[in-house]
Motif scaffolding. Structure first.
Motif, PDB file in Angstrom:
ATOM      1  N   LEU A 110       0.454  -1.570   0.309  1.00 35.23           N
ATOM      2  CA  LEU A 110       0.364   0.466  -0.488  1.00 35.23           C
ATOM      3  C   LEU A 110       0.873   1.766  -0.314  1.00 35.23           C
ATOM      4  N   VAL A 111       2.026   1.536   0.758  1.00 33.90           N
ATOM      5  CA  VAL A 111       2.696   2.285   0.706  1.00 33.90           C
ATOM      6  C   VAL A 111       3.545   2.839   0.221  1.00 33.90           C
ATOM      7  N   GLY A 112       3.875   1.331  -1.311  1.00 40.66           N
ATOM      8  CA  GLY A 112       4.573   1.682  -2.611  1.00 40.66           C
ATOM      9  C   GLY A 112       4.101   2.045  -2.963  1.00 40.66           C
ATOM     10  N   PHE A 113       2.630   1.969  -3.377  1.00 44.04           N
ATOM     11  CA  PHE A 113       1.229   2.816  -4.175  1.00 44.04           C
ATOM     12  C   PHE A 113       1.432   4.147  -4.446  1.00 44.04           C
ATOM     13  N   ILE A 114       1.750   4.730  -3.456  1.00 46.22           N
ATOM     14  CA  ILE A 114       1.785   5.739  -2.856  1.00 46.22           C
ATOM     15  C   ILE A 114       3.207   6.826  -3.691  1.00 46.22           C
ATOM     16  N   VAL A 115       4.603   6.481  -3.538  1.00 46.05           N
ATOM     17  CA  VAL A 115       5.282   5.969  -4.256  1.00 46.05           C
ATOM     18  C   VAL A 115       5.984   6.076  -5.619  1.00 46.05           C
ATOM     19  N   ALA A 116       5.132   4.764  -5.763  1.00 45.57           N
ATOM     20  CA  ALA A 116       4.990   3.892  -7.826  1.00 45.57           C
ATOM     21  C   ALA A 116       4.347   5.441  -8.040  1.00 45.57           C
ATOM     22  N   SER A 117       2.942   5.886  -7.509  1.00 46.72           N
ATOM     23  CA  SER A 117       2.221   6.566  -8.760  1.00 46.72           C
ATOM     24  C   SER A 117       2.655   7.654  -9.108  1.00 46.72           C
ATOM     25  N   LEU A 118       3.688   8.936  -7.197  1.00 48.33           N
ATOM     26  CA  LEU A 118       4.149   9.574  -7.826  1.00 48.33           C
ATOM     27  C   LEU A 118       5.718   9.819  -8.346  1.00 48.33           C
ATOM     28  N   PHE A 119       6.401   8.438  -8.588  1.00 47.98           N
ATOM     29  CA  PHE A 119       7.159   7.815  -9.752  1.00 47.98           C
ATOM     30  C   PHE A 119       6.788   8.268 -11.380  1.00 47.98           C
ATOM     31  N   VAL A 120       5.222   7.414 -11.196  1.00 46.24           N
ATOM     32  CA  VAL A 120       4.963   7.218 -12.664  1.00 46.24           C
ATOM     33  C   VAL A 120       4.665   8.695 -13.519  1.00 46.24           C
ATOM     34  N   GLY A 121       4.085   9.183 -12.561  1.00 52.35           N
ATOM     35  CA  GLY A 121       3.364  10.810 -12.772  1.00 52.35           C
ATOM     36  C   GLY A 121       5.192  11.908 -13.171  1.00 52.35           C
ATOM     37  N   LYS A 122       5.904  11.583 -12.183  1.00 52.73           N
ATOM     38  CA  LYS A 122       6.649  12.317 -11.939  1.00 52.73           C
ATOM     39  C   LYS A 122       6.962  12.416 -13.850  1.00 52.73           C
ATOM     40  N   LEU A 123       7.883  11.061 -13.735  1.00 55.06           N
ATOM     41  CA  LEU A 123       8.558  10.774 -15.376  1.00 55.06           C
ATOM     42  C   LEU A 123       7.135  11.171 -16.799  1.00 55.06           C
ATOM     43  N   ILE A 124       5.841  11.213 -16.975  1.00 52.90           N
ATOM     44  CA  ILE A 124       5.363  11.273 -18.357  1.00 52.90           C
ATOM     45  C   ILE A 124       5.068  12.545 -17.902  1.00 52.90           C
ATOM     46  N   ASP A 125       5.042  13.263 -16.515  1.00 51.49           N
ATOM     47  CA  ASP A 125       5.002  14.690 -16.882  1.00 51.49           C
ATOM     48  C   ASP A 125       6.069  15.741 -17.440  1.00 51.49           C
ATOM     49  N   LYS A 126       7.493  14.533 -17.419  1.00 51.80           N
ATOM     50  CA  LYS A 126       8.292  15.577 -17.519  1.00 51.80           C
ATOM     51  C   LYS A 126       9.264  15.343 -19.153  1.00 51.80           C
ATOM     52  N   TYR A 127       9.163  13.952 -18.914  1.00 50.11           N
ATOM     53  CA  TYR A 127       9.909  13.524 -20.769  1.00 50.11           C
ATOM     54  C   TYR A 127       8.744  12.973 -21.502  1.00 50.11           C
ATOM     55  N   THR A 128       9.157  13.728 -21.921  1.00 49.87           N
ATOM     56  CA  THR A 128       7.856  12.930 -23.438  1.00 49.87           C
ATOM     57  C   THR A 128       8.106  12.113 -23.889  1.00 49.87           C
ATOM     58  N   LYS A 129       9.325  11.134 -23.827  1.00 53.15           N
ATOM     59  CA  LYS A 129       9.944  10.326 -24.561  1.00 53.15           C
ATOM     60  C   LYS A 129       9.335   8.648 -23.833  1.00 53.15           C
ATOM     61  N   THR A 130       9.016   9.650 -22.275  1.00 54.72           N
ATOM     62  CA  THR A 130       8.610   7.575 -21.749  1.00 54.72           C
ATOM     63  C   THR A 130       7.154   7.164 -22.481  1.00 54.72           C
ATOM     64  N   ARG A 131       6.555   8.078 -22.859  1.00 54.28           N
ATOM     65  CA  ARG A 131       5.188   8.279 -23.528  1.00 54.28           C
ATOM     66  C   ARG A 131       4.834   7.360 -24.520  1.00 54.28           C
ATOM     67  N   ASN A 132       6.230   6.706 -25.145  1.00 56.03           N
ATOM     68  CA  ASN A 132       6.578   6.118 -26.121  1.00 56.03           C
ATOM     69  C   ASN A 132       6.195   4.567 -25.232  1.00 56.03           C
ATOM     70  N   PHE A 133       5.316   3.627 -26.511  1.00 62.33           N
ATOM     71  CA  PHE A 133       5.426   1.932 -25.692  1.00 62.33           C
ATOM     72  C   PHE A 133       5.643   1.292 -25.060  1.00 62.33           C
ATOM     73  N   PHE A 134       7.813   1.167 -25.533  1.00 61.90           N
ATOM     74  CA  PHE A 134       8.577   0.497 -25.025  1.00 61.90           C
ATOM     75  C   PHE A 134       9.071   1.248 -23.618  1.00 61.90           C
ATOM     76  N   PRO A 135       9.422   2.614 -24.308  1.00 65.16           N
ATOM     77  CA  PRO A 135       9.691   3.233 -22.690  1.00 65.16           C
ATOM     78  C   PRO A 135       8.568   3.355 -21.199  1.00 65.16           C
ATOM     79  N   ALA A 136       8.147   3.730 -22.285  1.00 56.19           N
ATOM     80  CA  ALA A 136       6.221   3.432 -20.926  1.00 56.19           C
ATOM     81  C   ALA A 136       6.548   2.258 -19.848  1.00 56.19           C
ATOM     82  N   VAL A 137       6.633   1.360 -20.309  1.00 53.39           N
ATOM     83  CA  VAL A 137       6.285  -0.619 -20.246  1.00 53.39           C
ATOM     84  C   VAL A 137       7.729  -0.270 -18.807  1.00 53.39           C
ATOM     85  N   GLY A 138       9.404   0.461 -19.620  1.00 58.27           N
ATOM     86  CA  GLY A 138      10.460   0.707 -18.298  1.00 58.27           C
ATOM     87  C   GLY A 138      10.229   1.168 -17.583  1.00 58.27           C
TER      88      GLY A 138
END
Length: 202
Positions: A110-138
């Motif tokens: 449950l605690v990991g859910f919070i940190v993981a979601s923060l991590f995903v949101g940060k990268l998806i917003d900041k780095y447009t390359k992460t919005r492609n399939f393989f980087p997103a999977v990474g």
């Protein structure tokens, strides 16, 4: 004349930007809605033999929350999910709730859910390359490892302190990680495809 592809790209951009441009109260409401969605996915639950940790669908909602709401707000949605759950709302897996869940075998996830979601949101917003399939999977793979890390630490503490039964690393992985990899890989690929389809690339 606007082509179908151009309309799709414009719609995708609007969908992505809409929650990020809302006033504060709307963002809070969206975060509560994401917490509720996580609770719905949490009820897709069943146990495997030999582990106190159930398989659930909520990991997918956790990964997508950072994408849907963006930097901070996806994580805030998961924080709301956890806080209201430990306050007594029975919306954790199996319609459970209360602070005892946080200190049980699944509390670390449950605690990991919070940190993981923060991590995903940060990268998806900041780095447009992460919005492609393989980087997103990474990105989703790393987020899932974050969830595993928090979950395994709490699971070890639960066995050691509550049960008085220290477990080896192999036993810990067999109970808290290895059985869940196939299902989590499916959810990761599905989340990556969702990111590819619904996020702008510029």
């Amino acid at each position: 004349m606007i082509s179908i592809a151009e309309r799709y790209f414009e719609l995708r951009k609007r969908i992505f930007e809409w929650p990020r441009t809302q006033p504060l109260l709307n963002k809070i409401a969206l975060s509560i809605a994401m917490a509720a969605l996580t609770a719905v996915f949490a009820q897709l639950k069943f146990y495997l033999p030999g582990t106190p940790v159930p398989i659930t669908g909520q990991t997918f909602a956790v990964l997508i929350s950072g994408v849907a709401l963006g930097n901070w707000w996806g994580g805030i949605g998961q924080l709301i999910y956890v806080v209201l759950g430990i306050a007594g709302i029975p919306w954790f897996a199996g319609f459970s709730g209360g602070v005892n869940v946080l200190f049980g075998p699944t509390g670390g996830y449950l605690v990991g859910f919070i940190v993981a979601s923060l991590f995903v949101g940060k990268l998806i917003d900041k780095y447009t390359k992460t919005r492609n399939f393989f980087p997103a999977v990474g990105v989703m793979l790393i987020a899932n490892l974050i969830i595993y890390a928090f979950g395994l630490v709490q699971l070890w503490l639960w066995f050691s302190m509550t049960k008085g039964q220290p477990v080896s690393l192999i036993q810990l992985l067999q109970m808290g990680m290895l059985p869940f990899i196939p299902g989590d890989l499916f959810k990761i690929v599905l989340a990556g495809a969702t990111v590819k389809a619904l996020t702008p690339k510029e």
